[in-house]
Every structure is written in structure tokens, then in C-alpha cells.
Design a protein around this motif. Structure first.
Motif, PDB file in Angstrom:
ATOM      1  N   TRP A  47       0.816  -1.217   0.000  1.00  0.00           N
ATOM      2  CA  TRP A  47       0.000   0.000   0.000  1.00  0.00           C
ATOM      3  C   TRP A  47       0.851   1.269   0.000  1.00  0.00           C
ATOM      4  O   TRP A  47       0.365   2.353   0.302  1.00  0.00           O
ATOM      5  CB  TRP A  47      -0.952  -0.028   1.202  1.00  0.00           C
ATOM      6  CG  TRP A  47      -1.861  -1.209   1.150  1.00  0.00           C
ATOM      7  CD1 TRP A  47      -1.739  -2.367   1.873  1.00  0.00           C
ATOM      8  CD2 TRP A  47      -3.014  -1.387   0.312  1.00  0.00           C
ATOM      9  NE1 TRP A  47      -2.740  -3.253   1.547  1.00  0.00           N
ATOM     10  CE2 TRP A  47      -3.547  -2.667   0.585  1.00  0.00           C
ATOM     11  CE3 TRP A  47      -3.654  -0.573  -0.637  1.00  0.00           C
ATOM     12  CZ2 TRP A  47      -4.679  -3.168  -0.053  1.00  0.00           C
ATOM     13  CZ3 TRP A  47      -4.786  -1.079  -1.269  1.00  0.00           C
ATOM     14  CH2 TRP A  47      -5.283  -2.356  -0.983  1.00  0.00           C
ATOM     15  N   HIS A  48       2.113   1.114  -0.321  1.00  0.00           N
ATOM     16  CA  HIS A  48       3.015   2.275  -0.384  1.00  0.00           C
ATOM     17  C   HIS A  48       2.629   3.142  -1.583  1.00  0.00           C
ATOM     18  O   HIS A  48       2.249   2.630  -2.636  1.00  0.00           O
ATOM     19  CB  HIS A  48       4.461   1.786  -0.530  1.00  0.00           C
ATOM     20  CG  HIS A  48       5.479   2.870  -0.369  1.00  0.00           C
ATOM     21  ND1 HIS A  48       5.933   3.609  -1.420  1.00  0.00           N
ATOM     22  CD2 HIS A  48       6.107   3.338   0.735  1.00  0.00           C
ATOM     23  CE1 HIS A  48       6.816   4.492  -0.980  1.00  0.00           C
ATOM     24  NE2 HIS A  48       6.933   4.355   0.322  1.00  0.00           N
ATOM     25  N   PRO A  49       2.723   4.498  -1.433  1.00  0.00           N
ATOM     26  CA  PRO A  49       2.364   5.397  -2.542  1.00  0.00           C
ATOM     27  C   PRO A  49       3.043   5.056  -3.874  1.00  0.00           C
ATOM     28  O   PRO A  49       2.468   5.262  -4.934  1.00  0.00           O
ATOM     29  CB  PRO A  49       2.820   6.766  -2.043  1.00  0.00           C
ATOM     30  CG  PRO A  49       2.819   6.658  -0.560  1.00  0.00           C
ATOM     31  CD  PRO A  49       3.098   5.235  -0.224  1.00  0.00           C
ATOM     32  N   LEU A  50       4.262   4.503  -3.800  1.00  0.00           N
ATOM     33  CA  LEU A  50       4.948   4.149  -5.044  1.00  0.00           C
ATOM     34  C   LEU A  50       4.258   2.975  -5.743  1.00  0.00           C
ATOM     35  O   LEU A  50       4.405   2.773  -6.942  1.00  0.00           O
ATOM     36  CB  LEU A  50       6.406   3.762  -4.759  1.00  0.00           C
ATOM     37  CG  LEU A  50       7.383   4.912  -4.498  1.00  0.00           C
ATOM     38  CD1 LEU A  50       8.754   4.353  -4.169  1.00  0.00           C
ATOM     39  CD2 LEU A  50       7.480   5.828  -5.724  1.00  0.00           C
ATOM     40  N   LYS A  51       3.517   2.184  -4.967  1.00  0.00           N
ATOM     41  CA  LYS A  51       2.910   0.967  -5.508  1.00  0.00           C
ATOM     42  C   LYS A  51       1.406   1.112  -5.747  1.00  0.00           C
ATOM     43  O   LYS A  51       0.813   0.318  -6.456  1.00  0.00           O
ATOM     44  CB  LYS A  51       3.116  -0.184  -4.510  1.00  0.00           C
ATOM     45  CG  LYS A  51       4.567  -0.623  -4.328  1.00  0.00           C
ATOM     46  CD  LYS A  51       4.907  -1.707  -5.289  1.00  0.00           C
ATOM     47  CE  LYS A  51       6.280  -2.303  -5.025  1.00  0.00           C
ATOM     48  NZ  LYS A  51       6.588  -3.400  -5.916  1.00  0.00           N
ATOM     49  N   CYS A  52       0.806   2.106  -5.081  1.00  0.00           N
ATOM     50  CA  CYS A  52      -0.653   2.136  -5.056  1.00  0.00           C
ATOM     51  C   CYS A  52      -1.148   3.575  -5.150  1.00  0.00           C
ATOM     52  O   CYS A  52      -0.778   4.414  -4.328  1.00  0.00           O
ATOM     53  CB  CYS A  52      -1.108   1.504  -3.734  1.00  0.00           C
ATOM     54  SG  CYS A  52      -2.869   1.361  -3.610  1.00  0.00           S
ATOM     55  N   ALA A  53      -1.967   3.864  -6.145  1.00  0.00           N
ATOM     56  CA  ALA A  53      -2.490   5.227  -6.326  1.00  0.00           C
ATOM     57  C   ALA A  53      -3.335   5.619  -5.116  1.00  0.00           C
ATOM     58  O   ALA A  53      -4.085   4.807  -4.574  1.00  0.00           O
ATOM     59  CB  ALA A  53      -3.349   5.273  -7.587  1.00  0.00           C
ATOM     60  N   ALA A  54      -3.206   6.880  -4.708  1.00  0.00           N
ATOM     61  CA  ALA A  54      -3.842   7.357  -3.471  1.00  0.00           C
ATOM     62  C   ALA A  54      -5.344   7.078  -3.442  1.00  0.00           C
ATOM     63  O   ALA A  54      -5.899   6.666  -2.427  1.00  0.00           O
ATOM     64  CB  ALA A  54      -3.574   8.838  -3.290  1.00  0.00           C
ATOM     65  N   GLY A  55      -6.020   7.283  -4.574  1.00  0.00           N
ATOM     66  CA  GLY A  55      -7.469   7.087  -4.621  1.00  0.00           C
ATOM     67  C   GLY A  55      -7.895   5.652  -4.347  1.00  0.00           C
ATOM     68  O   GLY A  55      -8.998   5.394  -3.895  1.00  0.00           O
ATOM     69  N   ASP A  56      -6.998   4.703  -4.632  1.00  0.00           N
ATOM     70  CA  ASP A  56      -7.323   3.282  -4.436  1.00  0.00           C
ATOM     71  C   ASP A  56      -6.733   2.741  -3.140  1.00  0.00           C
ATOM     72  O   ASP A  56      -6.712   1.537  -2.932  1.00  0.00           O
ATOM     73  CB  ASP A  56      -6.741   2.446  -5.603  1.00  0.00           C
ATOM     74  CG  ASP A  56      -7.211   2.959  -6.946  1.00  0.00           C
ATOM     75  OD1 ASP A  56      -8.375   3.395  -7.008  1.00  0.00           O
ATOM     76  OD2 ASP A  56      -6.427   2.938  -7.909  1.00  0.00           O
ATOM     77  N   ASN A  57      -6.237   3.641  -2.301  1.00  0.00           N
ATOM     78  CA  ASN A  57      -5.444   3.186  -1.165  1.00  0.00           C
ATOM     79  C   ASN A  57      -6.118   3.497   0.172  1.00  0.00           C
ATOM     80  O   ASN A  57      -6.063   4.623   0.656  1.00  0.00           O
ATOM     81  CB  ASN A  57      -4.059   3.855  -1.221  1.00  0.00           C
ATOM     82  CG  ASN A  57      -3.104   3.271  -0.197  1.00  0.00           C
ATOM     83  OD1 ASN A  57      -3.508   2.563   0.719  1.00  0.00           O
ATOM     84  ND2 ASN A  57      -1.826   3.583  -0.355  1.00  0.00           N
ATOM     85  N   PRO A  58      -6.717   2.486   0.809  1.00  0.00           N
ATOM     86  CA  PRO A  58      -7.377   2.728   2.097  1.00  0.00           C
ATOM     87  C   PRO A  58      -6.391   3.019   3.232  1.00  0.00           C
ATOM     88  O   PRO A  58      -6.795   3.447   4.305  1.00  0.00           O
ATOM     89  CB  PRO A  58      -8.130   1.414   2.365  1.00  0.00           C
ATOM     90  CG  PRO A  58      -7.402   0.376   1.571  1.00  0.00           C
ATOM     91  CD  PRO A  58      -6.844   1.078   0.369  1.00  0.00           C
ATOM     92  N   TYR A  59      -5.085   2.773   2.970  1.00  0.00           N
ATOM     93  CA  TYR A  59      -4.087   2.944   4.026  1.00  0.00           C
ATOM     94  C   TYR A  59      -3.139   4.108   3.744  1.00  0.00           C
ATOM     95  O   TYR A  59      -2.064   4.196   4.335  1.00  0.00           O
ATOM     96  CB  TYR A  59      -3.292   1.641   4.210  1.00  0.00           C
ATOM     97  CG  TYR A  59      -4.200   0.472   4.490  1.00  0.00           C
ATOM     98  CD1 TYR A  59      -4.861   0.357   5.717  1.00  0.00           C
ATOM     99  CD2 TYR A  59      -4.442  -0.499   3.516  1.00  0.00           C
ATOM    100  CE1 TYR A  59      -5.725  -0.705   5.964  1.00  0.00           C
ATOM    101  CE2 TYR A  59      -5.300  -1.563   3.766  1.00  0.00           C
ATOM    102  CZ  TYR A  59      -5.939  -1.654   4.998  1.00  0.00           C
ATOM    103  OH  TYR A  59      -6.799  -2.698   5.241  1.00  0.00           O
ATOM    104  N   ALA A  60      -3.540   5.000   2.836  1.00  0.00           N
ATOM    105  CA  ALA A  60      -2.651   6.110   2.450  1.00  0.00           C
ATOM    106  C   ALA A  60      -2.256   6.952   3.667  1.00  0.00           C
ATOM    107  O   ALA A  60      -1.084   7.319   3.826  1.00  0.00           O
ATOM    108  CB  ALA A  60      -3.324   6.985   1.394  1.00  0.00           C
TER     109      ALA A  60
END
Length: 227
Positions: A47-60
């Protein structure tokens, strides 16, 4: 019980490879690599920002390590601290008891080329108030993986988490049942102090979602105002 009997465990985090040496013949459990440290790091990487777009990330928000302070309790070989450091938790203190320190320091030194710095270590016995104070809490993140296995250390562990954690901080806990007695006491005591959130298994890293290992997030319970 242990992740593997291999003397060296490799873990890749983003684009860096950590190499952790373990000593399964030692008298101390802290000199072996236990699965929950790997599970926690790979969850955070997924769930790291480099791996996962913020909009799709419940753990941002939860996993935003920028300018945050962290401390790891019972770090053992240092896997969780090194992994989270590579994911951006750059101000982190790595702690364990005296007999484990040589293995911890050896692994931090071994991975210095990958980390590009020496992480800060200090000796910590959870029940030692002076040592807790000397860490200069509060911390945004208290990290702990595979630390619940002795009944007599449960109360000091929970107290240490509470003392070290900022009011708006979190504990990131990698957990696996090791002792039924310690397990029962730990969860009975935890609910008095913390709000407990269990990360759904399908949110763990698919290659590191071991059936018996879980990740929890603890937050301090809000103290009720006296009317």
C-alpha cells in the motif's frame, strides 16, 4: 515456527534487497527471523504510494511515514525496522534486550549498503521506565512483530506501547499465536487500552499472507472527559 531454517533470509522492499542472517541454534528467539516481520513489511509495501495510487489506497494516511518517528520493540534481527525505513520511516529507533543486540547490530551493519545509513539501536527492557524515558517519546509509530509469547512479558509490553505511543500515534503489530496463555492475557489487556483494528487478510501482500499471521493497528482509546 520459524520462517525457514535457512541461515540467510532475503526480502525485497520496493527495489532494494535486504539480506538477513539468522542463528537458529541460539538460545534466544530474537536471533531468528519470524514470519510476522516479513508480513508487516510486505503489507506496508503493498500500500506504499509508489505501488498504489492514493485514490485506491485505504491505508494512504496510516502508512504515510513522512517526517514521522518510529520505535521497534523486540526487533530481533531488525527486519521490520529495515523494511519500514526503506518505505520512508527514516527516524526509527531499533530496540531489543542485551542478548539479542549482537545479532541485531550484525544485521543492520550487513544491510548498511542497502539502507545507506546505520539505523539507531538501543537496549530496551519493556518494564524499565528509565530506558523507556530515555527514548524520548512520544512516537508516531510503535512497531512490534512476534512479541507475544511469554505470559510474564505481556503487561510490560502493553505498558511500553502505551508510554511510547503519541496520543494520535499507532502501533503496527504483526501477530501470530505462540502461547495460548500469553495470547489470552494480551487480548484481554489490550482492549482496555487500545482501539484494535485487524487488517483484512486479503489486504496483506498476496505472497506474504500466511494463514496464521495477522497485522493489527492499535490506537489509544480516548480518555472520557469528567463531567
Amino acid at each position: 515456527m520459524k520462517f525457514t531454517d535457512s541461515p540467510v533470509i532475503e526480502l525485497s522492499v520496493i527495489d532494494t534487497r535486504l539480506s538477513i542472517q539468522q542463528d537458529n541454534g541460539s538460545m534466544h528467539v530474537g536471533t531468528s527471523v519470524w514470519p510476522c516481520s516479513l508480513v508487516l513489511v510486505k503489507f506496508a509495501e503493498r500500500w506504499h504510494p509508489l505501488k498504489c495510487a492514493a485514490g485506491d489506497n485505504p491505508y494512504a494516511d496510516l502508512l504515510n511515514f513522512t517526517n514521522k518517528r518510529g520505535v521497534e520493540l523486540g526487533a530481533g534481527c531488525g527486519v521490520a525496522s529495515m523494511g519500514l525505513y526503506l518505505l520512508g520511516l527514516h527516524d526509527i529507533v531499533v530496540t531489543d534486550i542485551a542478548p539479542v543486540m549482537p545479532a541485531l547490530k550484525h544485521n543492520l551493519k550487513r544491510n548498511k549498503p542497502a539502507l545507506k545509513k546505520a539505523l539507531k539501536t538501543t537496549q530496551l527492557y519493556w518494564g524499565n521506565e528509565e530506558q523507556l524515558k530515555s527514548l524520548k517519546p512520544p512516537f508516531d509509530f510503535v512497531i512490534a512483530t512476534d512479541v507475544v509469547y511469554l505470559e510474564e512479558t505481556v503487561a510490560p509490553l502493553i505498558k511500553a506501547m502505551e508510554v511510547l505511543m503519541a496520543d494520535d500515534g499507532v502501533v503496527l503489530l504483526g501477530y501470530q499465536l505462540r502461547s495460548p496463555e500469553a495470547h489470552k492475557l494480551f487480548w484481554e489487556m489490550c482492549v482496555d487500552v487500545f482501539e484494535v483494528e485487524k487488517i483484512p487478510h486479503e489486504h496483506l501482500h498476496p505472497e506474504y499472507a500466511y494463514e496464521e499471521a495477522d497485522v493489527y493497528v492499535f490506537r489509544k482509546k480516548k480518555k472520557e472527559q469528567n463531567s
